[in-house]
Each structure stands twice: as C-alpha cells, then as structure tokens.
Design a protein around this motif. Structure first.
Motif, PDB file in Angstrom:
ATOM      1  N   TYR A  51       0.842  -1.086   0.002  1.00 55.32           N
ATOM      2  CA  TYR A  51       0.048  -0.071  -0.127  1.00 55.32           C
ATOM      3  C   TYR A  51       0.786   1.140  -0.222  1.00 55.32           C
ATOM      4  O   TYR A  51       0.616   2.174  -0.859  1.00 55.32           O
ATOM      5  CB  TYR A  51      -0.857  -0.115   1.172  1.00 55.32           C
ATOM      6  CG  TYR A  51      -1.852   1.143   1.273  1.00 55.32           C
ATOM      7  CD1 TYR A  51      -2.853   1.304   0.366  1.00 55.32           C
ATOM      8  CD2 TYR A  51      -1.600   2.097   2.352  1.00 55.32           C
ATOM      9  CE1 TYR A  51      -3.734   2.478   0.471  1.00 55.32           C
ATOM     10  CE2 TYR A  51      -2.405   3.119   2.511  1.00 55.32           C
ATOM     11  CZ  TYR A  51      -3.474   3.408   1.567  1.00 55.32           C
ATOM     12  OH  TYR A  51      -4.658   4.281   1.796  1.00 55.32           O
ATOM     13  N   ILE A  52       1.821   1.282   0.858  1.00 53.51           N
ATOM     14  CA  ILE A  52       2.987   2.373   1.053  1.00 53.51           C
ATOM     15  C   ILE A  52       3.473   2.845  -0.474  1.00 53.51           C
ATOM     16  O   ILE A  52       3.794   3.743  -0.782  1.00 53.51           O
ATOM     17  CB  ILE A  52       3.708   2.251   2.081  1.00 53.51           C
ATOM     18  CG1 ILE A  52       2.993   2.450   3.366  1.00 53.51           C
ATOM     19  CG2 ILE A  52       4.740   3.359   2.231  1.00 53.51           C
ATOM     20  CD1 ILE A  52       4.022   1.935   4.801  1.00 53.51           C
ATOM     21  N   ARG A  68       2.442   1.724  -3.239  1.00 55.34           N
ATOM     22  CA  ARG A  68       1.612   2.057  -4.435  1.00 55.34           C
ATOM     23  C   ARG A  68       1.301   3.727  -4.430  1.00 55.34           C
ATOM     24  O   ARG A  68       1.245   4.349  -5.272  1.00 55.34           O
ATOM     25  CB  ARG A  68       0.400   1.463  -4.452  1.00 55.34           C
ATOM     26  CG  ARG A  68       0.475  -0.142  -4.866  1.00 55.34           C
ATOM     27  CD  ARG A  68      -0.788  -0.696  -5.096  1.00 55.34           C
ATOM     28  NE  ARG A  68      -0.716  -2.409  -5.555  1.00 55.34           N
ATOM     29  CZ  ARG A  68      -0.384  -2.561  -6.836  1.00 55.34           C
ATOM     30  NH1 ARG A  68      -0.524  -1.818  -7.748  1.00 55.34           N
ATOM     31  NH2 ARG A  68      -0.494  -3.701  -6.948  1.00 55.34           N
ATOM     32  N   ILE A  69       1.357   4.192  -3.013  1.00 57.64           N
ATOM     33  CA  ILE A  69       1.039   5.693  -2.951  1.00 57.64           C
ATOM     34  C   ILE A  69       2.376   6.393  -3.349  1.00 57.64           C
ATOM     35  O   ILE A  69       2.411   7.374  -3.953  1.00 57.64           O
ATOM     36  CB  ILE A  69       0.861   5.859  -1.695  1.00 57.64           C
ATOM     37  CG1 ILE A  69      -0.320   5.344  -1.200  1.00 57.64           C
ATOM     38  CG2 ILE A  69       0.910   7.482  -1.125  1.00 57.64           C
ATOM     39  CD1 ILE A  69      -0.653   5.542   0.546  1.00 57.64           C
ATOM     40  N   TYR A  70       3.548   5.614  -3.110  1.00 53.08           N
ATOM     41  CA  TYR A  70       4.998   6.439  -3.508  1.00 53.08           C
ATOM     42  C   TYR A  70       5.000   6.449  -5.064  1.00 53.08           C
ATOM     43  O   TYR A  70       5.652   7.412  -5.706  1.00 53.08           O
ATOM     44  CB  TYR A  70       6.131   5.360  -2.805  1.00 53.08           C
ATOM     45  CG  TYR A  70       7.329   5.789  -3.285  1.00 53.08           C
ATOM     46  CD1 TYR A  70       7.752   7.024  -3.074  1.00 53.08           C
ATOM     47  CD2 TYR A  70       8.295   4.952  -3.918  1.00 53.08           C
ATOM     48  CE1 TYR A  70       9.190   7.381  -3.312  1.00 53.08           C
ATOM     49  CE2 TYR A  70       9.413   5.309  -4.593  1.00 53.08           C
ATOM     50  CZ  TYR A  70      10.020   6.689  -4.165  1.00 53.08           C
ATOM     51  OH  TYR A  70      11.108   7.023  -4.642  1.00 53.08           O
ATOM     52  N   ALA A  83       2.627   6.324  -7.341  1.00 55.15           N
ATOM     53  CA  ALA A  83       1.505   6.975  -7.848  1.00 55.15           C
ATOM     54  C   ALA A  83       1.992   8.577  -8.565  1.00 55.15           C
ATOM     55  O   ALA A  83       2.322   8.924  -7.760  1.00 55.15           O
ATOM     56  CB  ALA A  83       0.192   6.853  -7.128  1.00 55.15           C
ATOM     57  N   PRO A 129      -0.716  10.584  -5.783  1.00 53.98           N
ATOM     58  CA  PRO A 129      -1.001   9.690  -4.590  1.00 53.98           C
ATOM     59  C   PRO A 129      -2.395   9.938  -3.937  1.00 53.98           C
ATOM     60  O   PRO A 129      -3.169   8.809  -3.765  1.00 53.98           O
ATOM     61  CB  PRO A 129       0.025  10.452  -3.487  1.00 53.98           C
ATOM     62  CG  PRO A 129       1.131  10.856  -4.551  1.00 53.98           C
ATOM     63  CD  PRO A 129       0.404  11.422  -5.736  1.00 53.98           C
ATOM     64  N   LEU A 130      -2.991  11.202  -3.956  1.00 51.08           N
ATOM     65  CA  LEU A 130      -4.316  11.219  -3.402  1.00 51.08           C
ATOM     66  C   LEU A 130      -5.320  10.643  -4.423  1.00 51.08           C
ATOM     67  O   LEU A 130      -6.449   9.892  -3.729  1.00 51.08           O
ATOM     68  CB  LEU A 130      -4.712  12.572  -3.207  1.00 51.08           C
ATOM     69  CG  LEU A 130      -3.941  13.444  -1.959  1.00 51.08           C
ATOM     70  CD1 LEU A 130      -4.326  15.026  -2.003  1.00 51.08           C
ATOM     71  CD2 LEU A 130      -4.536  12.876  -0.597  1.00 51.08           C
ATOM     72  N   TYR A 187      -5.064   8.018  -5.981  1.00 51.16           N
ATOM     73  CA  TYR A 187      -4.732   6.529  -5.798  1.00 51.16           C
ATOM     74  C   TYR A 187      -5.457   6.192  -4.606  1.00 51.16           C
ATOM     75  O   TYR A 187      -6.391   5.259  -4.379  1.00 51.16           O
ATOM     76  CB  TYR A 187      -3.513   6.095  -5.671  1.00 51.16           C
ATOM     77  CG  TYR A 187      -3.169   4.720  -5.003  1.00 51.16           C
ATOM     78  CD1 TYR A 187      -3.882   3.474  -5.689  1.00 51.16           C
ATOM     79  CD2 TYR A 187      -2.891   4.653  -3.747  1.00 51.16           C
ATOM     80  CE1 TYR A 187      -3.687   2.210  -4.725  1.00 51.16           C
ATOM     81  CE2 TYR A 187      -2.689   3.233  -3.203  1.00 51.16           C
ATOM     82  CZ  TYR A 187      -3.169   2.242  -3.864  1.00 51.16           C
ATOM     83  OH  TYR A 187      -2.909   0.951  -2.877  1.00 51.16           O
ATOM     84  N   ILE A 188      -5.365   7.137  -3.390  1.00 49.80           N
ATOM     85  CA  ILE A 188      -5.709   6.694  -2.087  1.00 49.80           C
ATOM     86  C   ILE A 188      -7.396   6.556  -2.022  1.00 49.80           C
ATOM     87  O   ILE A 188      -7.889   5.771  -1.307  1.00 49.80           O
ATOM     88  CB  ILE A 188      -5.341   7.774  -1.013  1.00 49.80           C
ATOM     89  CG1 ILE A 188      -3.836   7.752  -0.715  1.00 49.80           C
ATOM     90  CG2 ILE A 188      -6.020   7.683   0.190  1.00 49.80           C
ATOM     91  CD1 ILE A 188      -3.259   8.614  -0.170  1.00 49.80           C
ATOM     92  N   GLY A 221      -7.620   1.781  -4.023  1.00 48.79           N
ATOM     93  CA  GLY A 221      -6.921   2.375  -3.020  1.00 48.79           C
ATOM     94  C   GLY A 221      -7.670   2.021  -1.713  1.00 48.79           C
ATOM     95  O   GLY A 221      -7.054   1.637  -0.718  1.00 48.79           O
TER      96      GLY A 221
END
Length: 239
Positions: free
Chosen positions: A66-67, A69-71, A73, A76-77, A79-80, A85
């Motif tokens: 998860y971390i 994928r945020i990194y 992306a 990032p928001l 994706y979240i 997400g």
C-alpha cells in the motif's frame, strides 16, 4: 528507483512484475483461507498462534504494498481515494484497529478482512471488466437505486395502510413494514410476514410484479456494460 518500482508493482509485463502479482494473489487467497480456518470452534492454541503470526505477516506485506503504491503513483491522493486504494486500505485497516484500539465495539471491523478478495480484481482481466462496467453504468445504477428506494417506501407505506389494523404486531409502523417491503420487492418472500386482508393481498400482487422488473433491470445493465467493456479491451489491444 521509483520507475523500477512502478514497473514491478503496476505492470505484469516484466518477469519481476509477474512474480509480484502472483505473490500478492497467493497471499490474498492464503489470508482468506486463514481467516476461514480462524472461525473453526475447536482450533488449538498452537493453531491460533500460527494463524496470528501469519496474519501479521500478511498485514506487513499488504502495508508495504500500500505504501509503495502511494509512493509510485503519479497522483497519490487520486490512488488513495480510488476503488483500488480504498480496497487496499480495507485489507489492512481491521488489523490496526483491533491491535491499537482493542475495543469490543470495534472488533466488528475484523469482518472487513473479507474485502481482501476484491484486491484480486486488479490482477484478473475478467474481474477488471466488472470495474470498467461499473464505471460505464454508475449513473444508471445510482438512478436505479433512487427509484428502488422510492418503490420501497411506497411498498412500506402501502402495506402499512392495508395491514396495520389487522396485524399491528407486524405492521406497527411504516419502518417496521419495510422488512416486508424489502423481501417482497426482491421476490425473496420469506413468508414470516404476509398480508391477510383482501386489500393487502391485491397490493402485494402489484408489488411482486414490480419486484420482478426491479430484479431484471440491473442484470440487463450489467450484461450490456460487460459487453461494452470487452469491446473496449479488444479495441485497446488492436491499437
């Protein structure tokens, strides 16, 4: 480094990306099997301990995924708050809620571990079509849900009018009548609550006919959307 990670995590075209996909899929299925075994009433302390450690291992891997994928992306928001997400977050959130907020009322969140199965959507073309299909018909589905809610209220109010005096214990209010309305509109018909007056029976007939239509509409919408999703995939492959 970021581009290499993105290639591994978000693409299965490379050998590393393919291995990563297989590993995550295996872990998802294994964690769901462990969740099922965890519900057995006669598990020994050793089994419970083993299941606990395996759950910790799964959560650590899913948390790292998860971390990462945020990194990797671009946004990032986005994706979240995207479908994937939210599902990725729901796959790990129950563990942290139970561990750090060990409140009895919050233990119900453990059931959300079953949402891990939706993580498989990302790794399967056929399942991905459901995501594409949902995006194609989400406005129609919202409209359908609104109309269904209206019909549910009409059915609840109508049966209350016909049956309240004859069966006050079952149809004491429009809210209580909602149970009958829900199982009748969906054509389930448990038979635990049913009309006994002539007016109530006639009204029920119309609600049953309406319920048949309510069942078939979303099925038609989804089938049509899945067909469009397949065509879109084929066109993308050609291009």
């Amino acid at each position: 480094m970021k581009e290499k990670l993105r290639t591994i995590i978000e693409s299965s075209d490379t050998k590393a990306g393919l291995y990563f996909d297989f590993f995550i899929q295996f872990l998802i299925l294994s964690s769901l099997i462990a969740f099922t075994v965890e519900t057995f009433p006669d598990n020994s302390p050793q089994t419970q301990n083993l299941l606990w450690h395996f759950e910790v291992f799964c959560v650590v891997i899913f948390s790292i995924e998860y971390i990462l994928r945020i990194y990797v992306a671009d946004k990032p928001l986005k994706y979240i708050f995207s479908f994937y997400g939210i599902i990725d977050l729901m796959a790990i959130l129950p563990f942290y809620i139970k561990t750090f907020l060990d409140l009895r009322a919050l233990r119900v969140f453990r059931i959300f571990r079953i949402f891990r199965i939706f993580k498989l959507v990302r790794y399967n073309k056929a399942l991905r079509r459901f995501h594409i299909a949902f995006n194609l018909i989400k406005e129609e589905l919202v409209l359908f849900l609104m109309l269904t809610s209206i019909f549910l209220f009409i059915a609840s109010a109508g049966i209350y009018y016909f049956e309240h005096k004859a069966q006050p214990e079952y149809f004491s209010s429009v809210v209580d009548s909602g149970w009958w309305a829900a199982v009748t509109l969906t054509t389930v018909g448990y038979g635990d609550v049913y009309p006994i007056t002539a007016g109530g029976k006639i009204f029920t007939l119309f609600i049953l006919l309406l319920g048949v239509g309510i069942i078939t509409i979303p099925a038609g919408l989804i089938a049509s959307a899945l067909s469009k999703a397949r065509k879109m995939e084929e066109e993308n492959l050609k291009n």
